[in-house]
Design a protein around this motif. Sequence first.
Motif, PDB file in Angstrom:
ATOM      1  N   LEU A 217       4.359 -11.258  -7.288  1.00 33.15           N
ATOM      2  CA  LEU A 217       4.136  -9.842  -7.552  1.00 33.15           C
ATOM      3  C   LEU A 217       2.705  -9.448  -7.203  1.00 33.15           C
ATOM      4  O   LEU A 217       1.783 -10.241  -7.328  1.00 33.15           O
ATOM      5  N   ARG A 218       2.556  -8.189  -6.802  1.00 35.26           N
ATOM      6  CA  ARG A 218       1.223  -7.684  -6.494  1.00 35.26           C
ATOM      7  C   ARG A 218       0.512  -7.220  -7.757  1.00 35.26           C
ATOM      8  O   ARG A 218       1.158  -6.821  -8.726  1.00 35.26           O
ATOM      9  N   PRO A 219      -0.830  -7.239  -7.764  1.00 37.39           N
ATOM     10  CA  PRO A 219      -1.569  -6.696  -8.903  1.00 37.39           C
ATOM     11  C   PRO A 219      -1.248  -5.223  -9.108  1.00 37.39           C
ATOM     12  O   PRO A 219      -0.885  -4.509  -8.161  1.00 37.39           O
ATOM     13  N   ALA A 220      -1.406  -4.767 -10.336  1.00 32.90           N
ATOM     14  CA  ALA A 220      -1.011  -3.407 -10.694  1.00 32.90           C
ATOM     15  C   ALA A 220      -1.713  -2.351  -9.849  1.00 32.90           C
ATOM     16  O   ALA A 220      -1.073  -1.436  -9.319  1.00 32.90           O
ATOM     17  N   GLY A 221      -3.030  -2.445  -9.744  1.00 29.33           N
ATOM     18  CA  GLY A 221      -3.772  -1.419  -9.011  1.00 29.33           C
ATOM     19  C   GLY A 221      -3.366  -1.321  -7.561  1.00 29.33           C
ATOM     20  O   GLY A 221      -3.240  -0.223  -7.003  1.00 29.33           O
ATOM     21  N   ASP A 226      -0.450   1.588  -3.309  1.00 33.10           N
ATOM     22  CA  ASP A 226       0.511   1.544  -2.209  1.00 33.10           C
ATOM     23  C   ASP A 226       1.617   2.593  -2.395  1.00 33.10           C
ATOM     24  O   ASP A 226       1.982   3.311  -1.464  1.00 33.10           O
ATOM     25  N   LEU A 227       2.150   2.665  -3.612  1.00 28.33           N
ATOM     26  CA  LEU A 227       3.229   3.625  -3.876  1.00 28.33           C
ATOM     27  C   LEU A 227       2.722   5.061  -3.788  1.00 28.33           C
ATOM     28  O   LEU A 227       3.367   5.926  -3.208  1.00 28.33           O
ATOM     29  N   ALA A 228       1.571   5.323  -4.399  1.00 25.89           N
ATOM     30  CA  ALA A 228       1.049   6.685  -4.456  1.00 25.89           C
ATOM     31  C   ALA A 228       0.714   7.238  -3.076  1.00 25.89           C
ATOM     32  O   ALA A 228       0.818   8.447  -2.839  1.00 25.89           O
ATOM     33  N   LEU A 229       0.329   6.366  -2.152  1.00 29.41           N
ATOM     34  CA  LEU A 229      -0.097   6.828  -0.832  1.00 29.41           C
ATOM     35  C   LEU A 229       0.993   6.694   0.236  1.00 29.41           C
ATOM     36  O   LEU A 229       0.947   7.394   1.257  1.00 29.41           O
ATOM     37  N   ASN A 230       1.982   5.811   0.008  1.00 27.67           N
ATOM     38  CA  ASN A 230       2.902   5.494   1.098  1.00 27.67           C
ATOM     39  C   ASN A 230       4.385   5.582   0.766  1.00 27.67           C
ATOM     40  O   ASN A 230       5.213   5.459   1.672  1.00 27.67           O
TER      41      ASN A 230
END
Length: 253
Positions: A217-221, A226-230
Amino acid sequence: MAEPQPAPPAQDPDSEPPVILITRVGSWIGAEAAVHFLKRGCIVIGVGSHPERITPLTSALAKLPCSSASRFIACVGPLTSTDVQDEAIAHIKRHGRLTAFVHNVGAFEPRGAGDSQPIEQWEALQLALLESLPMMHRVRALLRRCKSRVVHVASDDESQAGLPPHVALVAIKTAVNMLTAELALVEPTVTSLAVHPGVRLPFATHSSAHPPSTDQLRPAGQLIADLALNADKSMSGQYFMYSEPDFLKPTQS
């Protein structure tokens, strides 16, 4: 008779740096997300209730090696304060269009449980779950107009309310899922996403018989940025999971 002046050229919205609104930016997950956004050239407007956390955070973020377009703007005060909401919205309008709203539903800044009784702890958790809603409703028109993304964040923070972590997390994840589904349903121009701590690998499929380990899993930040921008509009209503930092992971006895 004076000649009419030519209108100034319209500014291309895509040329402006992304503007990100983060609530409870003083929490560990809010601060971590702010770092990732700033490193990607964003203008981050962070709202937090506790000056003793926001002041050192602002100083630390100012030292990050970021592009000249990056900027962190702190709005300090309760999320329920109309003055704080007005301040945040004024900054958004001053700097461009709202690209994303990181709505920290479950990332609480420490309150101190003290000797409070379980019913008082539960009431404190309920209050914390509700107190960010006025801010979300205040920016809802901006989200709709800008076709923004909203990342609703659940965090298993052991400092919250004094309740057992699993009890608090169940309530938080339920609230986050309901908010995500409601916004995805009634706001078709907004991309609404949920983020939880967990063991599912985002952006990939896997067999339920062989789920990924937490180190995949990726770190939270990073995931939030990634989600917010892409994130694509087709992802609206879905949830994703991040790897928790070491200080929140259960200790081995």
